[in-house]
Structure formats: structure tokens, C-alpha cells
Write a protein that holds these residues in place. Sequence first.
Motif, PDB file in Angstrom:
ATOM      1  N   ILE A  63       1.020  -1.248  -0.014  1.00 11.27           N
ATOM      2  CA  ILE A  63       0.147  -0.164   0.028  1.00 11.27           C
ATOM      3  C   ILE A  63       0.901   1.214   0.050  1.00 11.27           C
ATOM      4  CG2 ILE A  63      -1.401   1.375   1.555  1.00 11.27           C
ATOM      5  CD1 ILE A  63      -2.882  -1.401   2.378  1.00 11.27           C
ATOM      6  N   ASP A  64       1.894   1.287   0.725  1.00 11.55           N
ATOM      7  CA  ASP A  64       2.790   2.422   1.060  1.00 11.55           C
ATOM      8  C   ASP A  64       3.383   2.437  -0.271  1.00 11.55           C
ATOM      9  OD1 ASP A  64       1.874   2.746   3.431  1.00 11.55           O
ATOM     10  OD2 ASP A  64       3.741   1.949   4.453  1.00 11.55           O
ATOM     11  N   ALA A  65       3.911   1.597  -1.021  1.00  9.51           N
ATOM     12  CA  ALA A  65       4.602   1.732  -2.260  1.00  9.51           C
ATOM     13  C   ALA A  65       3.689   2.201  -3.389  1.00  9.51           C
ATOM     14  CB  ALA A  65       5.499   0.256  -2.675  1.00  9.51           C
ATOM     15  N   ALA A  66       2.459   1.793  -3.605  1.00 13.29           N
ATOM     16  CA  ALA A  66       1.747   2.379  -4.526  1.00 13.29           C
ATOM     17  C   ALA A  66       0.813   3.525  -4.135  1.00 13.29           C
ATOM     18  CB  ALA A  66       0.712   1.129  -4.928  1.00 13.29           C
ATOM     19  N   PHE A  67       0.467   3.881  -3.043  1.00 12.30           N
ATOM     20  CA  PHE A  67      -0.327   5.127  -2.764  1.00 12.30           C
ATOM     21  C   PHE A  67       0.391   5.849  -1.579  1.00 12.30           C
ATOM     22  CE2 PHE A  67      -3.041   1.605  -4.183  1.00 12.30           C
ATOM     23  CZ  PHE A  67      -3.896   2.271  -5.051  1.00 12.30           C
ATOM     24  N   ASP A  68       1.638   5.545  -1.080  1.00 14.82           N
ATOM     25  CA  ASP A  68       2.133   6.324   0.126  1.00 14.82           C
ATOM     26  C   ASP A  68       1.658   5.977   1.465  1.00 14.82           C
ATOM     27  OD1 ASP A  68       3.932   7.867  -1.753  1.00 14.82           O
ATOM     28  OD2 ASP A  68       2.562   9.344  -2.038  1.00 14.82           O
ATOM     29  N   ASP A  69       0.413   5.950   1.712  1.00 15.87           N
ATOM     30  CA  ASP A  69      -0.043   5.350   2.754  1.00 15.87           C
ATOM     31  C   ASP A  69      -1.821   4.990   2.816  1.00 15.87           C
ATOM     32  OD1 ASP A  69      -1.852   7.916   2.713  1.00 15.87           O
ATOM     33  OD2 ASP A  69      -0.407   8.795   4.095  1.00 15.87           O
ATOM     34  N   LEU A  70      -2.172   4.511   3.923  1.00 17.08           N
ATOM     35  CA  LEU A  70      -3.540   3.851   3.835  1.00 17.08           C
ATOM     36  C   LEU A  70      -4.632   4.847   3.335  1.00 17.08           C
ATOM     37  CD1 LEU A  70      -5.491   1.530   4.198  1.00 17.08           C
ATOM     38  CD2 LEU A  70      -5.377   1.905   6.742  1.00 17.08           C
ATOM     39  N   ASP A  71      -4.413   6.224   3.885  1.00 15.69           N
ATOM     40  CA  ASP A  71      -5.344   7.167   3.688  1.00 15.69           C
ATOM     41  C   ASP A  71      -5.486   7.502   2.200  1.00 15.69           C
ATOM     42  OD1 ASP A  71      -5.927   7.655   6.096  1.00 15.69           O
ATOM     43  OD2 ASP A  71      -4.663   9.362   6.814  1.00 15.69           O
ATOM     44  N   ALA A  72      -4.361   7.665   1.537  1.00 18.18           N
ATOM     45  CA  ALA A  72      -4.377   7.853   0.143  1.00 18.18           C
ATOM     46  C   ALA A  72      -5.045   6.740  -0.753  1.00 18.18           C
ATOM     47  CB  ALA A  72      -3.073   7.905  -0.501  1.00 18.18           C
ATOM     48  N   LEU A  73      -4.752   5.333  -0.098  1.00 20.16           N
ATOM     49  CA  LEU A  73      -5.497   4.405  -0.939  1.00 20.16           C
ATOM     50  C   LEU A  73      -7.123   4.467  -0.639  1.00 20.16           C
ATOM     51  CD1 LEU A  73      -5.998   1.453  -2.216  1.00 20.16           C
ATOM     52  CD2 LEU A  73      -5.418   0.528   0.015  1.00 20.16           C
ATOM     53  N   LYS A  74      -7.469   4.851   0.631  1.00 17.71           N
ATOM     54  CA  LYS A  74      -8.880   5.103   0.852  1.00 17.71           C
ATOM     55  C   LYS A  74      -9.328   6.246  -0.161  1.00 17.71           C
ATOM     56  CE  LYS A  74     -12.047   6.925   4.185  1.00 17.71           C
ATOM     57  NZ  LYS A  74     -12.387   7.491   5.781  1.00 17.71           N
ATOM     58  N   GLN A  75      -8.678   7.358  -0.434  1.00 15.46           N
ATOM     59  CA  GLN A  75      -9.221   8.423  -1.154  1.00 15.46           C
ATOM     60  C   GLN A  75      -9.390   7.712  -2.609  1.00 15.46           C
ATOM     61  OE1 GLN A  75      -9.976  11.606   0.005  1.00 15.46           O
ATOM     62  NE2 GLN A  75     -10.997  11.597  -1.982  1.00 15.46           N
ATOM     63  N   ALA A  76      -8.180   7.151  -3.029  1.00 19.16           N
ATOM     64  CA  ALA A  76      -8.444   6.397  -4.599  1.00 19.16           C
ATOM     65  C   ALA A  76      -9.668   5.678  -4.528  1.00 19.16           C
ATOM     66  CB  ALA A  76      -7.330   5.906  -4.785  1.00 19.16           C
ATOM     67  N   PHE A  77     -10.011   4.658  -3.591  1.00 23.80           N
ATOM     68  CA  PHE A  77     -10.846   3.695  -3.554  1.00 23.80           C
ATOM     69  C   PHE A  77     -12.417   4.441  -3.669  1.00 23.80           C
ATOM     70  CE2 PHE A  77     -13.767   0.586  -1.410  1.00 23.80           C
ATOM     71  CZ  PHE A  77     -13.411  -0.510  -2.113  1.00 23.80           C
ATOM     72  N   VAL A  78     -12.453   5.405  -2.815  1.00 21.52           N
ATOM     73  CA  VAL A  78     -13.765   6.093  -2.494  1.00 21.52           C
ATOM     74  C   VAL A  78     -14.205   6.774  -3.794  1.00 21.52           C
ATOM     75  CG1 VAL A  78     -15.080   7.818  -1.142  1.00 21.52           C
ATOM     76  CG2 VAL A  78     -13.650   6.117  -0.007  1.00 21.52           C
ATOM     77  N   ASP A  79     -12.981   7.614  -4.245  1.00 22.39           N
ATOM     78  CA  ASP A  79     -13.190   8.409  -5.583  1.00 22.39           C
ATOM     79  C   ASP A  79     -13.592   7.479  -6.775  1.00 22.39           C
ATOM     80  OD1 ASP A  79     -12.669  10.641  -4.212  1.00 22.39           O
ATOM     81  OD2 ASP A  79     -10.618  10.913  -4.973  1.00 22.39           O
ATOM     82  N   GLU A  80     -12.702   6.400  -6.734  1.00 25.37           N
ATOM     83  CA  GLU A  80     -13.228   5.325  -7.738  1.00 25.37           C
ATOM     84  C   GLU A  80     -14.646   4.952  -7.786  1.00 25.37           C
ATOM     85  OE1 GLU A  80     -12.369   3.391 -11.661  1.00 25.37           O
ATOM     86  OE2 GLU A  80     -11.228   4.630 -10.317  1.00 25.37           O
ATOM     87  N   GLY A  81     -15.073   4.548  -6.676  1.00 21.88           N
ATOM     88  CA  GLY A  81     -16.353   3.894  -6.327  1.00 21.88           C
ATOM     89  C   GLY A  81     -17.485   4.857  -6.526  1.00 21.88           C
ATOM     90  N   VAL A  82     -17.461   6.196  -6.026  1.00 23.32           N
ATOM     91  CA  VAL A  82     -18.168   7.318  -6.127  1.00 23.32           C
ATOM     92  C   VAL A  82     -18.410   7.640  -7.692  1.00 23.32           C
ATOM     93  CG1 VAL A  82     -18.696   9.880  -5.633  1.00 23.32           C
ATOM     94  CG2 VAL A  82     -17.878   8.377  -3.924  1.00 23.32           C
TER      95      VAL A  82
END
Length: 226
Positions: free
Chosen positions: A100-119
Motif C-alpha cells: 500500500i505504501d509503495a503504490a499509494f504512499d499510505d492507507l489514507d491515500a488508498l482510501k481516497q483513491a478507492f472512494v473516488d473510484e467508487g463514487v
Amino acid sequence: MYVLPELPYDHDALSPFVSADTLRTHHGKHHKTYVEKTNDLAAKAGLAGRPLEEVVREASRRGDKKLFNNAAQAWNHAFFWECMRPPGGAAPSGDLLRAIDAAFDDLDALKQAFVDEGVNHFASGWVWIVTGGDGLKVISTHDADDTLVRDGVFPLLVCDLWEHAYYLDYKNDRKAFLERWFDNVANWDFAAAQLASADGAGEGFRYPAAEGVAPGGAAETPRPSL
């Protein structure tokens, strides 16, 4: 004959983030109907008893949209139930957290990408966290489409974007559903096991074997070329 898998938790175990009413309707009606239709259509297509993963891919290859839609939805839902666990479970750690850190920097950034994609996904479908040759990514698929028919991706986690997954609890607020789902019921232990499988350690998720077929006869989700 394909079976409706039991939920891996009680109907009220995910409350208040996913209600018992939603689970009873979603699992006991929607998923059940997909399984029943898959049994009928797979038999007519000469595919009865084959591992469901094979049925999904063969239906896609043949252009049999009705069979594909029902078989893929049966598989997607079974995978989705495993992607949730009662609130209070472990956060990502170990290899999963490093990915997660390698791809998104941190869990918060993964959450943002996940929520944005879904919304921002128009109409029905699924939002996935997948791994592949380029590491972790967030993608979405429309309607019944899934990762089984996509080369180079291996699913770690998915959330259902169809309205029946959240409308009883959140009405039309898909964003609130995705945020609360990610923060409270996402099953990071399952995602970690899927990541380990993608790396060659252990089996990935497989739909329960059809009745009368030995469990070893089910085909695992193919691993990506990493």
C-alpha cells in the motif's frame, strides 16, 4: 449444482455499517437468485459441474451474456462476503502495508483513491483493489464484469456498487457507504492472504465446489505475472 455460500459472520455482525436487513436481502435474495440462474444456464450451456471460475471465463469467451452475468455475479458476491469482517478487525500490516505504501504512499491515500473510484463509477458495478505487475491499483468494473476475465490483475478486496448493497442503509449516499465500509468492515486479513497468494504463497479465493465435485476440482484464480 452450485451452492449459495454461507456468510462468514452473522447477519448483524457488520452493523451499523452494513445492516442485518441489507445482508438478508443482499445475500438471501440477490445472491441466491444469481446462483439459481447460474445452475439453470450452466446446465443448458453444457458447463454444469465445472468450477465456477471456468464457467465465468467460458461464458465470456462464448459471448453468452446471460450466463456470464449470472455466473460472474455469483462469484463476485461470494468474494465480496469474504472482503468484510466485523468492526474492530486488524488494520493492514506486513507485506500488505508495504505494498500500500509503495503504490499509494499510505492507507489514507488508498482510501481516497478507492472512494473516488467508487463514487465516480457510473451506475452499477464493483470497486476493486488489485495487484499485478505494477503493484497495487484501484479499478472499477461495470455490472457483472470482474477480474476473472482481465489479464494481469489479481483481486485483493472488492466493494459492491450496486444500489442493493447500500440503499437500505445509506439511500443514495454511495460516498458515505464506501467511506464507512473502508474504515470499519474491510477485511484486511483476507486482502493480505490474497496478496500472499498472488506472490505464490497459498491458494487464492475459489468459489465453493459444485455439489458432487471434489474441492480439489475447483480452479483457483490465476496469479498475475509479477
